[in-house]
Design a protein around this motif. Structure first.
Motif: not given
Ligand SMILES: Nc1nc2c(ncn2[C@@H]2O[C@H](COP(=O)(O)OP(=O)(O)OP(=O)(O)O)[C@@H](O)[C@H]2O)c(=O)[nH]1
Length: 411
Positions: A117-121, A152-156, A166-170, A180-189
């Motif tokens: 898995x590779x996170x793209x940040x 979202x964390x998009x998986x490619x 396996x890429x996570x585009x964050x 709250x949306x922003x903090x949930x997004x950041x949690x995902x990152x």
């Protein structure tokens, strides 16, 4: 009304698959060379297209959008067995990987096979989605010139004969979490970074950070940081001498293992990035069949196409106030597929802007979205778009979870 993600009929588990060998000529030179394994987890014909999802620019009137229609539908049903549900809330175990026995055996016997898995940040608008799309070789993430398009964390997936990346585009890392949306997004990152075998931090080569902390904001504080590559993107906008200076600065100041300059937009340096990833990935078999390039259901991409059109057509805060839900997707034997989409906004004023004078703006939006959805699905569809006001939806954690912001569940 039934909401996307809550539907009793999950959208078909149609993976974005690569074209079969016979249609390989459609694969762009930028894409990785991928073997085609005959493996089907869906009874539906699989979408094997390698064109961009959003390649259509043609506009045409779409009287159908507001037409009432009688239709006899056949609900699309999932053919995936309950045991094969794969949730991306957590990094899946290799035992859950979606491979049949033959593929597992074949891959298990290759000790030199790598996967991980590779996170793209990175900050908003630096080119994370463009880079991910280039690595995958097809558009899996929407791209616009506005920051924070990705939510979202998009998986490619990018596979070769001896590897699977396996890429996570964050979503872009943001300093000020407003909703709250922003903090949930950041949690995902952060979750993506924790899960990753290695990570890529993308920066805009044109913008120098004031201090090095600006680059990662919080992600660097991870106790155990995986191998990290700094991708200096948009090098096409700089003179060669300038690029060398930037590389030197980042090598000296950033807590990263390597720096690679690229132009994701024009596909320069992508091979270097892929080689770097491969040098860091652990040995192991593939997690997914090799011909799949994304694990998101069709519905997800349809929602993303509509969201991209909103970002392109509207300005200021309106696109950020919109949540797109695919409420219904029905395939019909003797008629076009029926897709019902709702756009939620915070306020009446935003609804008025979205609809426009005599409904013209919404009609234009629906037409642009329908054309791209048809291109994506490779068939004609009947698209119905409705705008609704749902005050403070970005603050409602429970609701946000149903929209998939707590991590995406894959059917
Ligand atoms: N000139 C140039 N523009 C680029 C390059 N890569 C991306 N862009 C543009 O930068 C903008 C943002 O690209 P995205 O890929 O959406 O950026 P992102 O980091 O995913 O954005 P968020 O959704 O905000 O996180 C788009 O207009 C891209 O076309 C590049 O290499 N060169």
């Amino acid at each position: 009304m039934e909401l996307a993600g809550l539907s009793p009929h999950p959208s078909p588990p149609l993976h974005l698959r690569q074209r079969s060998l016979s249609s390989r000529s459609f694969i762009s030179p930028l894409s990785c060379s991928l073997p085609f394994l005959t493996h089907h987890t869906s009874t539906q014909p699989l979408s094997l297209r390698r064109r961009n999802l959003l390649s259509r620019s043609k506009t045409q009137t779409d009287e159908e959008i507001y037409e009432e229609r009688d239709y006899e539908e056949e609900e699309s049903t999932s053919s995936r067995k309950p045991g094969s549900v794969l949730s991306l809330n957590n990094k899946p175990s290799r035992n859950l990987s979606l491979l049949n026995e033959y593929e597992m055996e074949e891959l298990e016997f290759d000790p030199s096979h790598k996967s991980g898995f590779v996170a793209v940040l990175g900050k908003p608008n630096v080119g994370k989605s463009t880079l991910s799309n280039q690595l995958v070789g097809q558009k899996v993430s929407i791209v616009t010139d506005k920051p924070q398009t990705t939510r979202h964390r998009i998986l490619g997936l990018c596979s070769g004969s001896d590897y699977q990346i396996i890429l996570y585009d964050t979503p872009g890392v943001i300093q000020k979490e407003m909703h709250t949306l922003d903090s949930m997004m950041m949690k995902n990152v952060k979750k993506a970074a924790v899960d990753a075998d290695c990570m890529m931090v993308v920066v805009d080569a044109c913008k120098m950070p004031h201090k090095i902390d600006d680059i990662l904001e919080g992600i660097c504080t991870l106790e155990k940081k995986p191998p990290t590559l700094l991708v200096l993107n948009k090098k096409d906008l700089l003179k060669p001498g300038e690029i060398a200076k930037r590389i030197e600065w980042y090598e000296k100041n950033a807590d990263v293992d390597d720096v690679i300059p690229v132009s994701a937009k024009y596909g320069h340096g992508i091979d270097d990035v892929r080689d770097w990833i491969l040098s860091k990935l652990p040995f192991g078999p593939a997690y997914y069949p090799k011909d799949i390039i994304s694990e998101h259901p069709e519905r997800f991409f349809i929602g993303e196409i509509v969201r991209e059109k909103i970002f392109i057509q509207y300005r200021k805060e309106v696109p950020y106030a919109c949540q797109v839900n695919v409420v219904t997707y029905k395939t019909r034997p003797n008629a076009k597929d029926f897709i019902q989409v709702e756009i939620l906004v915070d306020k009446d004023s935003q609804k008025i802007i979205l609809i426009g004078k005599e409904g013209k703006a919404l009609k234009a939006l629906a037409t642009a979205a329908r054309l791209d959805i048809e291109d994506f699905l490779n068939k004609k569809v009947y698209l119905e778009v409705e705008v609704k006001v749902k005050e403070k939806w970005r603050e409602d954690e429970k609701l946000l979870k149903t929209y998939g912001y707590a991590g995406i569940k894959i059917y």
